[in-house]
Design a protein around this motif. Structure first.
Motif, PDB file in Angstrom:
ATOM      1  N   SER A  85      62.561  12.732  67.058  1.00 23.45           N
ATOM      2  CA  SER A  85      63.476  11.574  66.706  1.00 23.45           C
ATOM      3  C   SER A  85      62.562  10.501  65.815  1.00 23.45           C
ATOM      4  O   SER A  85      61.405  10.487  65.572  1.00 23.45           O
ATOM      5  CB  SER A  85      63.866  10.540  67.748  1.00 23.45           C
ATOM      6  N   VAL A  86      63.482   9.752  64.838  1.00 23.97           N
ATOM      7  CA  VAL A  86      62.537   8.904  63.890  1.00 23.97           C
ATOM      8  C   VAL A  86      63.312   7.567  64.034  1.00 23.97           C
ATOM      9  O   VAL A  86      64.710   7.538  63.926  1.00 23.97           O
ATOM     10  CB  VAL A  86      62.693   9.540  62.444  1.00 23.97           C
ATOM     11  N   ALA A  87      62.924   6.475  64.059  1.00 22.71           N
ATOM     12  CA  ALA A  87      63.444   5.099  63.974  1.00 22.71           C
ATOM     13  C   ALA A  87      62.776   4.113  63.136  1.00 22.71           C
ATOM     14  O   ALA A  87      61.569   4.116  62.822  1.00 22.71           O
ATOM     15  CB  ALA A  87      63.377   4.691  65.659  1.00 22.71           C
ATOM     16  N   ILE A  88      63.532   3.137  62.955  1.00 21.63           N
ATOM     17  CA  ILE A  88      62.877   1.786  62.352  1.00 21.63           C
ATOM     18  C   ILE A  88      63.212   0.774  62.906  1.00 21.63           C
ATOM     19  O   ILE A  88      64.294   0.547  63.536  1.00 21.63           O
ATOM     20  CB  ILE A  88      63.672   1.803  60.874  1.00 21.63           C
ATOM     21  N   PHE A  89      62.197   0.115  63.391  1.00 16.87           N
ATOM     22  CA  PHE A  89      62.318  -1.249  64.364  1.00 16.87           C
ATOM     23  C   PHE A  89      61.993  -2.463  63.527  1.00 16.87           C
ATOM     24  O   PHE A  89      61.206  -2.417  62.652  1.00 16.87           O
ATOM     25  CB  PHE A  89      61.338  -1.166  65.368  1.00 16.87           C
ATOM     26  N   MET A  90      62.725  -3.590  63.732  1.00 14.89           N
ATOM     27  CA  MET A  90      62.508  -4.673  62.675  1.00 14.89           C
ATOM     28  C   MET A  90      62.186  -5.845  63.664  1.00 14.89           C
ATOM     29  O   MET A  90      62.619  -5.988  64.905  1.00 14.89           O
ATOM     30  CB  MET A  90      63.979  -5.041  62.176  1.00 14.89           C
ATOM     31  N   ASP A  91      61.051  -6.359  63.354  1.00 18.30           N
ATOM     32  CA  ASP A  91      60.438  -7.459  64.091  1.00 18.30           C
ATOM     33  C   ASP A  91      60.204  -8.662  63.644  1.00 18.30           C
ATOM     34  O   ASP A  91      60.279  -8.825  62.470  1.00 18.30           O
ATOM     35  CB  ASP A  91      59.126  -6.780  64.744  1.00 18.30           C
ATOM     36  N   ASP A  92      60.102  -9.772  64.625  1.00 13.05           N
ATOM     37  CA  ASP A  92      59.645 -11.225  64.057  1.00 13.05           C
ATOM     38  C   ASP A  92      61.091 -11.609  63.383  1.00 13.05           C
ATOM     39  O   ASP A  92      60.863 -12.063  62.352  1.00 13.05           O
ATOM     40  CB  ASP A  92      58.537 -11.162  63.360  1.00 13.05           C
ATOM     41  N   CYS A  93      62.201 -11.415  63.852  1.00 13.81           N
ATOM     42  CA  CYS A  93      63.156 -11.694  63.163  1.00 13.81           C
ATOM     43  C   CYS A  93      63.860 -13.132  63.467  1.00 13.81           C
ATOM     44  O   CYS A  93      63.571 -13.744  64.686  1.00 13.81           O
ATOM     45  CB  CYS A  93      64.548 -10.849  63.787  1.00 13.81           C
ATOM     46  N   LYS A  94      64.602 -13.755  62.388  1.00 10.35           N
ATOM     47  CA  LYS A  94      64.925 -15.301  62.602  1.00 10.35           C
ATOM     48  C   LYS A  94      66.392 -15.273  61.860  1.00 10.35           C
ATOM     49  O   LYS A  94      66.096 -14.824  60.668  1.00 10.35           O
ATOM     50  CB  LYS A  94      64.059 -16.134  62.297  1.00 10.35           C
ATOM     51  N   CYS A  98      64.246 -10.248  59.177  1.00 12.20           N
ATOM     52  CA  CYS A  98      62.887  -9.853  59.720  1.00 12.20           C
ATOM     53  C   CYS A  98      61.693  -9.813  58.988  1.00 12.20           C
ATOM     54  O   CYS A  98      61.624  -9.499  57.720  1.00 12.20           O
ATOM     55  CB  CYS A  98      63.163  -8.543  60.498  1.00 12.20           C
ATOM     56  N   GLU A  99      60.641 -10.129  59.342  1.00 14.55           N
ATOM     57  CA  GLU A  99      59.293 -10.216  58.672  1.00 14.55           C
ATOM     58  C   GLU A  99      58.604  -8.962  58.736  1.00 14.55           C
ATOM     59  O   GLU A  99      58.049  -8.669  57.756  1.00 14.55           O
ATOM     60  CB  GLU A  99      58.260 -11.152  59.335  1.00 14.55           C
ATOM     61  N   ASP A 100      58.872  -8.006  59.868  1.00 17.21           N
ATOM     62  CA  ASP A 100      58.312  -6.567  59.785  1.00 17.21           C
ATOM     63  C   ASP A 100      59.097  -5.529  60.051  1.00 17.21           C
ATOM     64  O   ASP A 100      60.230  -5.789  60.895  1.00 17.21           O
ATOM     65  CB  ASP A 100      57.150  -6.787  60.793  1.00 17.21           C
ATOM     66  N   VAL A 101      58.867  -4.599  59.500  1.00 15.82           N
ATOM     67  CA  VAL A 101      59.498  -3.219  59.793  1.00 15.82           C
ATOM     68  C   VAL A 101      58.486  -2.209  60.187  1.00 15.82           C
ATOM     69  O   VAL A 101      57.628  -2.051  59.671  1.00 15.82           O
ATOM     70  CB  VAL A 101      60.223  -2.766  58.361  1.00 15.82           C
ATOM     71  N   THR A 102      58.906  -1.549  61.311  1.00 14.90           N
ATOM     72  CA  THR A 102      57.884  -0.505  61.893  1.00 14.90           C
ATOM     73  C   THR A 102      58.769   0.852  61.892  1.00 14.90           C
ATOM     74  O   THR A 102      59.724   0.961  62.459  1.00 14.90           O
ATOM     75  CB  THR A 102      57.516  -0.667  63.064  1.00 14.90           C
ATOM     76  N   PHE A 103      57.994   1.940  61.154  1.00 11.26           N
ATOM     77  CA  PHE A 103      58.604   3.337  61.008  1.00 11.26           C
ATOM     78  C   PHE A 103      57.939   3.905  62.348  1.00 11.26           C
ATOM     79  O   PHE A 103      56.573   3.848  62.494  1.00 11.26           O
ATOM     80  CB  PHE A 103      58.108   3.931  59.895  1.00 11.26           C
ATOM     81  N   TYR A 104      58.830   4.796  62.918  1.00 10.51           N
ATOM     82  CA  TYR A 104      58.221   5.369  64.244  1.00 10.51           C
ATOM     83  C   TYR A 104      58.819   6.677  64.345  1.00 10.51           C
ATOM     84  O   TYR A 104      60.029   6.978  63.986  1.00 10.51           O
ATOM     85  CB  TYR A 104      58.619   4.580  65.530  1.00 10.51           C
ATOM     86  N   ALA A 105      57.831   7.808  64.652  1.00 18.83           N
ATOM     87  CA  ALA A 105      58.370   9.065  64.537  1.00 18.83           C
ATOM     88  C   ALA A 105      58.029   9.769  66.019  1.00 18.83           C
ATOM     89  O   ALA A 105      56.733   9.636  66.318  1.00 18.83           O
ATOM     90  CB  ALA A 105      57.957  10.084  63.559  1.00 18.83           C
TER      91      ALA A 105
END
Length: 184
Positions: A85-94, A98-105
């Motif tokens: 699986s592959v996901a994109i997480f968005m962090d530090d949102c207001k 969001c300030e950050d985007v994390t790619f994850y596999a």
């Protein structure tokens, strides 16, 4: 298998470069010479979920959007070869940005991948590429393997940079999948 990997890498690389090649005009109102002329006010220092979707569409990819327990958006990208699986997480949102985007596999378990192999992957260009890890610690031979990288953006007007970064991440996913396959 090697031909498929090479072809996939070429397609992803070309798609990510093509998505980035046509620059978008800045929406920043104030110029900051030290930042390449872009403003870093709160509105322009964050990216929206709509821009993430737009960047995935630019690569011809589909995704399913969800939210985490904090209400931050994340995406499960479908139709990706090489990883479970592959996901994109968005962090530090207001306020929806969001300030950050994390790619994850996630690659599942691969017992023959040693801590030394993971350390070697992480050592090469560690500031500019994904990080390999294993759930429950690098020395746990049965923990699932993963790759991840976090990037920060100036704002929605740079969604094409997100396309380029995700295309490069997907190239790394295919390379890492090939490493796992060779060591089964």
């Amino acid at each position: 298998m090697k031909k498929n990997i090479i072809a996939s890498l070429l397609i992803l690389s070309l798609a990510s470069v093509a998505a980035y090649a046509n620059p978008v005009a800045s929406t920043a109102k104030q110029k900051n010479p030290s930042s390449g002329g872009l403003s870093f006010d709160d509105k322009n220092a964050r990216i929206s979920a709509a821009s993430v979707t737009k960047s995935l569409n630019a690569l011809g990819l589909k995704s399913e959007k969800s939210t985490d327990k904090n209400g931050d958006p994340h995406f499960v990208v479908t139709g990706i070869n090489g990883a479970k699986s592959v996901a994109i997480f968005m962090d530090d949102c207001k306020s929806g940005r969001c300030e950050d985007v994390t790619f994850y596999a996630d690659f599942g378990s691969a017992e023959k991948i040693t801590p030394e192999m993971l350390n070697e992957w992480n050592h090469i260009g560690s500031k500019v590429r994904s990080r390999a890890s294993r759930s429950n610690g690098i020395a746990n031979p049965t923990g699932p393997l993963s790759l991840s990288t976090t990037v920060s953006f100036v704002g929605d007007h740079e969604y094409k940079k997100l396309s380029m970064q995700f295309g490069l991440f997907m190239s790394e996913v295919l390379l890492f999948a090939n490493t796992i396959e060779k060591n089964k």
